[in-house]
Design an enzyme around this catalytic site. Structure first.
Site, short mmCIF file in Angstrom:
data_model
loop_
_atom_site.label_atom_id
_atom_site.label_comp_id
_atom_site.label_asym_id
_atom_site.label_seq_id
_atom_site.Cartn_x
_atom_site.Cartn_y
_atom_site.Cartn_z
N TYR A 159 2.42 -1.49 0.25
CA TYR A 159 1.10 -1.62 -0.44
C TYR A 159 0.86 -2.90 -1.05
O TYR A 159 0.00 -3.45 -0.54
CB TYR A 159 1.06 -0.42 -1.65
CG TYR A 159 -0.34 -0.74 -2.26
CD1 TYR A 159 -1.40 -0.24 -1.75
CD2 TYR A 159 -0.26 -0.96 -3.54
CE1 TYR A 159 -2.75 -0.43 -2.19
CE2 TYR A 159 -1.52 -0.95 -4.32
CZ TYR A 159 -2.88 -0.75 -3.48
OH TYR A 159 -3.99 -0.93 -4.24
N LYS A 163 -2.07 -5.68 0.34
CA LYS A 163 -3.02 -6.07 -0.59
C LYS A 163 -3.18 -7.60 -0.68
O LYS A 163 -4.21 -8.45 -0.49
CB LYS A 163 -3.11 -5.37 -1.78
CG LYS A 163 -3.48 -3.96 -1.72
CD LYS A 163 -4.77 -3.50 -1.16
CE LYS A 163 -6.04 -3.73 -2.10
NZ LYS A 163 -7.17 -3.51 -1.86
#
EC number: 1.1.1.-
Length: 369
Positions: A159, A163
């Site tokens: 994750y 990002k």
């Protein structure tokens, strides 16, 4: 926007407009953007609440689509003046595969950028995350830092890696020529941990407490502080950034901004109890009840079980090595960059944010006392 845009009503596109943050951005635009002529809400799963918004003076267009499909994104972007790209897969529990996280967060963002370039849409506000910066894999604290604070941003979890790459793509795209020859203007907003109405993880913690007889057990020292921010203020910052991006393109273009408000710095557990306490839960222990090494072992065991069970069943516990590291690492921000660059001030006080969140938890769980 510039004077040329003032006379016309503007078209905004919000990707992920039915998500936790996206819904708040959509409602905030309708309430506080007077130049709005059409609001396009793009999401894979459209919420039934959109129907109630279609009776107002602003045209609300619901578009069911997938950010990983470039042609669907391009069709949604065409003719929009501003894109607020909130769509993303937030997964720190292992519910989705690393490949899926990358496809949504990275390829989806690339599709949005390319759609802007191809269709001539010049203004793009991207929802990034504090996890682009940290906490890092080494557990280094980030104490009252700002956008320029040196910090070794080292990540392994899918994750934050996704990002970070997506944010880089957005900032790197600033200044690219779009159709018609004018430059693309981009900026990225980095919320710290968002809370508020619709926060699924808060609801998960509440349900976990119910399963344990109304008790939650302290796992992290109270001295480990986290910065949190109310979803309404994050939405307001997006609206302001989108509004000012044209007139302040030289100042704002290619910039990142932490999202912040007056929410107090507390440990993750103590902060959650500001809302879960009035709903009947109690936090046990002034200090962690389990030694940290045991938590590390349990987190590693959960990760192993998740890997072993993945072919058979989805096992995604709240505790895993990444969530433990994040919860056990101080990460707080102290900055006024958004105020200086585009006039941001929190719309909701801490007291108001707290009350709104408590009422939502009580209503969502049937726990009103």
């Amino acid at each position: 926007m510039a004077d040329s845009a003032q006379a016309q009503k503007l078209v905004y596109l919000v990707t992920g407009g039915c998500g936790f943050l996206g819904e708040h951005v959509v409602r905030m635009l309708l309430q506080r953007e007077p130049r709005l002529g059409e609001l396009r809400v793009f999401d894979q799963h459209l919420g039934p609440w959109l129907e109630e918004l279609k009776t107002g003076p602003v045209r609300v267009t619901a578009i069911q689509g997938d950010v990983t499909q470039a042609h669907e994104v391009a069709a949604a972007v065409a003719g929009a003046h501003v894109v607020i790209h909130t769509a993303g897969l937030v997964d720190v529990f292992g519910r989705a595969s690393p490949k899926t996280i990358h496809e949504v967060n990275v390829q989806g963002t690339r599709n949005v950028i390319e759609a802007c370039v191809q269709t001539g849409t010049r203004f793009l506000v991207y929802t990034s995350s504090m996890e682009v910066v940290g906490p890092n894999t080494k557990g280094h604290p980030f104490y009252r830092g700002n956008e320029d604070t040196p910090y070794e941003a080292v990540h392994r979890h899918p994750y934050p890696c996704s990002k970070a790459l997506a944010e880089w793509l957005v900032l790197e795209a600033n200044g690219r020529k779009v159709r018609g020859g004018l430059p693309l203007v981009t900026c990225a907003l980095r919320p710290t941990g968002i809370y508020g109405e619709g926060h699924q993880i808060m609801r998960d913690f509440y349900r976990q407490g119910l399963r344990l007889g109304g008790w939650l057990f302290r796992a992290i020292p109270a001295s480990v502080e986290h910065g949190r921010v109310y979803v309404g203020n994050v939405a307001w910052m997006h609206v302001l950034a989108a509004r000012e991006l044209e007139q302040r393109a030289t100042l704002m273009g290619g910039q990142v901004y932490f999202c912040y408000d007056g929410s107090p710095y507390r440990s993750y557990e103590d902060f959650n109890m500001e809302f879960l306490g009035p709903c009947g839960l109690r936090l046990v222990g002034a200090r962690p009840l389990l030694p940290y090494w045991l938590l590390v072992f349990l987190a590693a065991l959960n990760a192993l079980l998740q890997w072993l069970l993945r072919p058979l069943v989805l096992y995604a516990p709240l505790l895993n090595p990444y969530t433990l590291a994040v919860a056990n690492t101080t990460f707080t921000v102290s900055t006024d960059k958004a105020q200086r660059h585009f006039g941001y001030e929190p719309l909701f006080s801490w007291e108001d944010s707290r009350t709104r969140t408590i009422l939502w938890v009580q209503a969502a769980t049937g726990s009103a006392q």
